[in-house]
Design an enzyme around this catalytic site. Sequence first.
Site, short mmCIF file in Angstrom:
data_model
loop_
_atom_site.label_atom_id
_atom_site.label_comp_id
_atom_site.label_asym_id
_atom_site.label_seq_id
_atom_site.Cartn_x
_atom_site.Cartn_y
_atom_site.Cartn_z
N LYS A 191 -7.88 23.01 -31.35
CA LYS A 191 -7.74 22.90 -33.40
C LYS A 191 -6.52 22.65 -34.17
CE LYS A 191 -12.19 22.63 -33.79
NZ LYS A 191 -13.79 21.51 -34.03
N GLU B 286 -13.27 22.48 -43.75
CA GLU B 286 -14.83 21.79 -43.46
C GLU B 286 -14.77 23.25 -42.29
OE1 GLU B 286 -13.69 19.71 -42.70
OE2 GLU B 286 -14.51 20.19 -40.28
N SER C 34 -12.24 24.76 -24.44
CA SER C 34 -11.30 24.20 -25.56
C SER C 34 -10.91 24.83 -26.49
CB SER C 34 -13.04 23.56 -26.61
OG SER C 34 -13.88 23.91 -26.15
C1 LIG Z 1 -13.20 26.21 -28.96
C2 LIG Z 1 -14.91 24.64 -29.47
N1 LIG Z 1 -14.77 23.84 -29.13
C3 LIG Z 1 -15.20 22.67 -29.66
C4 LIG Z 1 -15.50 22.65 -30.72
C5 LIG Z 1 -16.40 21.91 -31.72
O1 LIG Z 1 -15.20 20.56 -31.52
P1 LIG Z 1 -15.25 18.96 -31.22
O2 LIG Z 1 -16.29 18.70 -30.53
O3 LIG Z 1 -14.95 18.43 -32.51
O4 LIG Z 1 -14.09 19.71 -30.51
C6 LIG Z 1 -15.35 23.60 -31.76
C7 LIG Z 1 -15.74 24.16 -32.87
O5 LIG Z 1 -15.72 24.86 -33.71
C8 LIG Z 1 -14.68 25.12 -31.18
O6 LIG Z 1 -14.31 25.93 -31.77
#
Ligand SMILES: Cc1ncc(COP(=O)(O)O)c(C=O)c1O
Lengths: 251, 396
Positions: free
Chosen positions: B89, B111, B368
Amino acid sequence: MEAALRARRSQGGKALVPYLTGGLGDWQTALAAAADAGADAIEVGIPFSDPVIDGPVIQEANDRALADGVTPLSVLDALGRLDIGVPLAVMTYYNIAFRFGLERFASVLAERGVAAAILPDLPLEEAGPWAEAADAAGVETVLLAAPTASDERLARICARTRGFVYGVGLLGVTGVRDELASSAVVMAGRLKQMTDVPVLVGVGVGTPEQAEEVCRVADGAVVGSAVVRQMLDGGPAAVSELVGRFRQALD
Amino acid sequence: MSMAEPVGGLFGDFGGRFVPEPLVPACEELEAAFRSAWADDGFRGELNQLLADYAGRPSPLTECHRLSEEMGLRLLLKREDLNHTGSHKINNVLGQALLAVRMGKTRLVAETGAGQHGVATATAAALLGLECVVYMGEVDMERQALNVFRMQLLGAEVRSAVSGSRTLKDAINEAMRDWVATVENSHYCLGSVMGPHPYPWMVRELHRVIGDEAREQCNQLLGSDPDVVTACVGGGSNAIGIFSGFVDGDAALVGVEPAGGAAIGRGVPGVVHGSKSFLMQDEHGQVLEAESISAGLDYPGIGPEHSHLAAIGRARYESVTDDEVVAAFELLSRTEGIIPALEPAHALAWVSRARQELAGHSVLLNLSGRGDKDVDQMMARLVAETSNNGDDGRAG
Ligand SMILES: Cc1ncc(COP(=O)(O)O)c(C=O)c1O
């Protein structure tokens, strides 16, 4: 809708358009009561799960109506059976119309005797497909105009709107404020200068005094949260009483 | 194919700018500001500097030797969990916060679902001296209490969203309501590739660093692109970020949604939160509440570019159950010494399930985020399971 609002204006009067949430309690009685108390037209909300331009009062009404199981079609069918002598507009979010199918939604509105539609999350640039379907069905598409728009943008909005142009009185969601925002009168003035279409101001018009103030410039006012608050707290009789006071203030 | 700027904010049939009229000029201003910043070497240099010195980029690529052997494939992780604040993020947020400063805005509104985007936004606000308000669903505030405290430590105000399902979608509603009223001094720092144009495009551009780095790292390690690139999908930002490095090649792209929030798996096209995309909704057009083990993926919609990639067949979207996710969470922890966030554990859950189909192939997975924020929740669940099993044993 536009014909009725122009007629009111040419008689030297100001238009009063209360808003009520479809499916909320004894809403059909409240619509009739509002018409009897002097509304020139009425805006009926079709509840949506994610009403982003609405403040706490209309959200609450919306959530209650949804919890009671109202659907877009149940609201529209009820409107089709209603005969209260004033033109009706529906106010809902675009996904409701989109899911229904734009052409089908427009023709159902027309069949149920609804004159106009207000879709607050459908700005000018995205309005094309809906506006075409609505035009074809004889339903007026009311566009919003906001204080953040340039004159050039306001002119394009005024050219495409039907029924009236809905001037947004302040930057914010629907709700009652202590005072009329100065932006409401400015908005009305800017719109009046550039169009002959009736100019109504809504969002932040919460008392008869505020309506009177904005209508020194505007052709009329839309009153939402104040009316819905009355409906939530006191039902149709309370709505009738409040609409009557707005009528008096504007006359 | 490559990923160009979407003309008129459209990705095929999806996208657009379905916002209340007061926000249209703000979206136009943002679009122009981002386009000019993104073409400005000074802005890019400043952002790259922050990404390197502050966020810790480039993030490494880790080959999972033990787990690869267990699954019979070659698993590579793009380590976004090692970024400052613990997830991908931060890439997006640093870019948007710099842009907000460039536009003369003094306040960020955001948000958050799991709290990761809120923490990242609060972090960037602290770094750049901006005021920060984060909306979070009441339910999520309970699930992710630690992140609420983190945001407060960082100087942000956390406001609870108490309407509707009281999760991510309702936090977005509240953030948009705030923005309508404060648009003159506030920037809405949206946390995924969703919302009205220019957000899906801008947020993708800010995350494409993931895919660009990963492609170079894969080419060094494998001598080619991997066979498969996979990522979890809530709104879809980490997935688009890594996909964007490979979309013009031959790698299969696989997005993984939670079974309880599968916009592509269970949705039909609809319009909410500013764009047209696949959306979980009922027959009347009311948006459904997503439900999954991971707050960060509890979103009934999906970014419009994913809908487009699905529609043209360039990417495919799978869904996994909570139980599969928990198993994957434990699997990675045990075999590689990496505790993943529950969100990317979704992608691993799919890889694990599809291991036969994937046998012998190289699979790049976007890790992620890290699992620190989820350890409490997992402890409660896993300890409860263990004691239940114990009871069953005694009863038998
Ligand atoms: C570690 C992590 N991965 C993925 C996401 C999902 O978001 P996005 O689909 O935009 O990658 C989040 C959302 O809070 C997250 O904290």
